[in-house]
Motif scaffolding. Structure first.
Motif, short mmCIF file in Angstrom:
data_model
loop_
_atom_site.label_atom_id
_atom_site.label_comp_id
_atom_site.label_asym_id
_atom_site.label_seq_id
_atom_site.Cartn_x
_atom_site.Cartn_y
_atom_site.Cartn_z
N SER A 36 60.01 47.81 17.86
CA SER A 36 61.41 47.76 17.96
C SER A 36 62.11 47.98 16.62
O SER A 36 61.39 47.06 15.42
N GLY A 37 63.03 48.84 16.36
CA GLY A 37 62.77 48.62 14.53
C GLY A 37 61.82 48.80 13.55
O GLY A 37 60.64 49.71 14.63
N GLY A 38 61.86 48.11 12.67
CA GLY A 38 60.79 48.53 11.68
C GLY A 38 59.35 47.82 12.11
O GLY A 38 58.49 47.43 11.27
N GLU A 39 59.40 47.48 12.92
CA GLU A 39 58.01 46.45 13.61
C GLU A 39 56.66 46.86 13.90
O GLU A 39 57.02 48.56 14.86
N ILE A 40 55.51 46.52 13.15
CA ILE A 40 54.66 46.91 13.47
C ILE A 40 53.87 46.68 14.89
O ILE A 40 53.67 45.32 15.28
N THR A 41 53.27 47.79 15.98
CA THR A 41 53.54 47.61 17.14
C THR A 41 51.64 47.67 17.73
O THR A 41 51.23 48.81 17.38
N ARG A 42 50.73 46.76 18.02
CA ARG A 42 49.64 47.55 18.04
C ARG A 42 49.80 48.06 19.54
O ARG A 42 50.34 47.70 20.61
N ILE A 43 49.01 49.36 19.70
CA ILE A 43 49.11 50.29 20.77
C ILE A 43 47.93 49.90 21.95
O ILE A 43 48.08 51.20 22.60
N GLY A 44 47.14 49.68 21.10
CA GLY A 44 45.10 50.00 22.11
C GLY A 44 44.32 49.95 21.15
O GLY A 44 44.39 49.81 19.24
N GLU A 45 43.35 48.90 21.89
CA GLU A 45 42.06 49.16 20.91
C GLU A 45 41.14 48.57 22.16
O GLU A 45 41.46 48.57 23.18
N GLY A 46 40.14 48.83 21.33
CA GLY A 46 39.03 49.30 22.87
C GLY A 46 37.49 49.12 21.81
O GLY A 46 37.65 49.26 20.55
N SER A 47 36.79 49.60 21.90
CA SER A 47 35.07 49.69 21.41
C SER A 47 34.53 50.07 22.15
O SER A 47 34.61 50.60 23.86
N PHE A 48 33.46 51.28 21.74
CA PHE A 48 32.41 51.70 22.32
C PHE A 48 31.27 51.91 21.89
O PHE A 48 30.89 51.01 20.68
N LEU A 49 30.05 52.02 22.51
CA LEU A 49 28.35 52.69 21.86
C LEU A 49 28.25 53.82 21.48
O LEU A 49 28.89 54.73 22.07
N SER A 50 28.12 54.25 20.21
CA SER A 50 28.03 55.52 19.67
C SER A 50 26.83 56.18 20.62
O SER A 50 25.85 55.63 21.16
N GLY A 51 26.65 57.22 20.11
CA GLY A 51 25.49 57.82 20.85
C GLY A 51 25.78 60.02 20.88
O GLY A 51 26.17 60.00 19.82
#
Length: 131
Positions: free
Chosen positions: A53-68
């Motif tokens: 809503s409005g000017g609120e910062i909202t987390r839209i995603g998070e995750g992790s992975f191993l590089s390769g």
């Protein structure tokens, strides 16, 4: 301070099974997106969303992975956005233990609208060890 850029961003992550943590935030009424792909084109992280809503910062995603693979990754951010890229490292005994890539965007390009560079914020954190 870096200059704004546009388009896909290329980052290099040590391919030796490094733990990579990603978090994405939106502060926009328009849908924001981020996709991270490895060099074979396989998506290793995706997030899409908008501010709750409005000017609120909202987390839209998070995750992790191993590089390769060869360690080359493409970061695709909201199309047509102006992007402020940032890279830093925390070094211990001459070796980077935490390497960070951050991207902040402004809808419509660097010089469009309010020029706030907070419409999408993505933090990619690479840890030296996965254990």
């Amino acid at each position: 301070m870096p200059s704004p850029v546009t388009g896909n961003q290329i980052i290099n992550i040590d391919p030796q099974d490094k733990l990579v943590q990603v978090v994405a935030y939106a502060q926009s009424s328009g849908v924001q997106s981020v996709v991270i792909k490895d060099s074979s084109g396989r998506s290793v992280f995706e997030a899409k969303g908008k501010s709750s809503s409005g000017g609120e910062i909202t987390r839209i995603g998070e995750g992790s992975f191993l590089s390769g693979g060869n360690g080359v990754y493409t970061v695709e951010l909201t199309p047509s956005a102006g992007i402020l890229p940032c890279e830093s490292a925390c070094v211990y005994k001459g070796s980077p233990y935490i390497h960070s890539y951050s991207f902040a965007t402004n809808d419509g390009g660097a010089d469009a609208g309010d020029k706030d560079f907070n419409d999408l914020y993505v933090d990619i954190i690479v840890f030296k060890n996965k254990g």
